[in-house]
Design an enzyme around this catalytic site. Structure first.
Site, mmCIF file in Angstrom:
data_model
loop_
_atom_site.group_PDB
_atom_site.id
_atom_site.type_symbol
_atom_site.label_atom_id
_atom_site.label_comp_id
_atom_site.label_asym_id
_atom_site.label_seq_id
_atom_site.Cartn_x
_atom_site.Cartn_y
_atom_site.Cartn_z
ATOM 1 N N TYR A 110 -9.760 -8.733 1.411
ATOM 2 C CA TYR A 110 -9.272 -8.769 2.792
ATOM 3 C C TYR A 110 -10.074 -9.775 3.610
ATOM 4 O O TYR A 110 -9.517 -10.512 4.418
ATOM 5 C CB TYR A 110 -9.367 -7.381 3.439
ATOM 6 N N ASN A 133 3.030 -3.850 5.338
ATOM 7 C CA ASN A 133 3.927 -4.705 4.573
ATOM 8 C C ASN A 133 5.086 -3.884 4.002
ATOM 9 O O ASN A 133 4.871 -2.949 3.234
ATOM 10 C CB ASN A 133 3.145 -5.375 3.430
ATOM 11 N N CYS A 141 0.969 -7.451 -1.860
ATOM 12 C CA CYS A 141 -0.239 -6.901 -1.245
ATOM 13 C C CYS A 141 -1.101 -6.146 -2.263
ATOM 14 O O CYS A 141 -2.268 -5.871 -1.992
ATOM 15 C CB CYS A 141 0.109 -6.023 -0.050
ATOM 16 N N HIS A 142 -0.544 -5.850 -3.438
ATOM 17 C CA HIS A 142 -1.359 -5.199 -4.479
ATOM 18 C C HIS A 142 -2.460 -6.132 -4.984
ATOM 19 O O HIS A 142 -3.419 -5.676 -5.593
ATOM 20 C CB HIS A 142 -0.478 -4.708 -5.643
ATOM 21 N N GLU A 168 -0.133 -7.718 -14.511
ATOM 22 C CA GLU A 168 -0.349 -9.139 -14.240
ATOM 23 C C GLU A 168 -1.551 -9.713 -14.997
ATOM 24 O O GLU A 168 -1.824 -10.909 -14.902
ATOM 25 C CB GLU A 168 -0.515 -9.371 -12.736
#
Length: 182
Positions: A110, A133, A141-142, A168
């Site tokens: 962040y 979001n 946002c993950h 991912e």
């Protein structure tokens, strides 16, 4: 009498939780976790700003979003090209548009995100905008983590965040402990 605008909504069963998808016109305006603690707030914001009501159904945009999510969860897609409609304040839109720049398989804190958008002291505001979001996965946002590399709050829950980061390739879980790679 003027007709109300319509946001077409549909549930999507992902491998890590149920998402609510919504389209307004020819854009995706909603991809939010059904279990999300701010669901009502997100729904009210969309309805108020778009002067619209929800209607269950489908649209070409929702079908495209579903297909691309299927491909993402099958490991066949790393980027999305569904047209998005961000519904929020200018600051929120700045944060959400920045999310689109975080590459697949990478993470950012962040604090780093606040610096990148030119507001280094706005860490909490950035975190709050991430929490608001309504385009999860499409605006990823993950991929945003704590400055200490911890997996902090996520609308779909930390288990979903773990799942997405592992999918991912930026997270490996071994013996109930995780390691972030990027």
């Amino acid at each position: 009498m003027k007709e109300k605008n319509i946001i077409k909504i549909k549930r999507y069963e992902s491998p890590c939780g149920v998402l609510m998808l919504g389209s307004f016109g020819n854009k995706l305006c909603l991809c939010d976790w059904q279990v999300e603690q701010h669901r009502d707030h997100v729904d009210r914001r969309l309805k108020r700003i778009l002067k619209a009501e929800f209607e269950e159904g489908t649209s070409e945009i929702l079908e495209t979003a579903e297909q691309q999510l299927d491909e993402f969860f099958a490991g066949k897609r790393k980027e999305f090209n569904v047209p998005l409609l961000f519904v929020g304040t200018d600051f929120q839109k700045t944060v959400w548009n920045f999310l689109l720049k975080i590459p697949f398989g990478e993470t950012i804190s962040y604090g780093e995100m606040a610096r990148c958008i030119g507001l280094p002291k706005a860490i909490r505001a950035v975190a709050n905008a991430n929490g608001a979001n309504s385009m999860s996965i499409f605006a990823p946002c993950h991929r945003v983590i704590g400055s200490d590399r911890s997996l902090t709050g996520y609308g779909g829950g930390l288990a979903a965040k773990h799942f997405l980061l592992e999918l991912e390739g930026s997270l490996m879980i071994k013996n109930n402990e995780y390691t972030l790679f990027r």
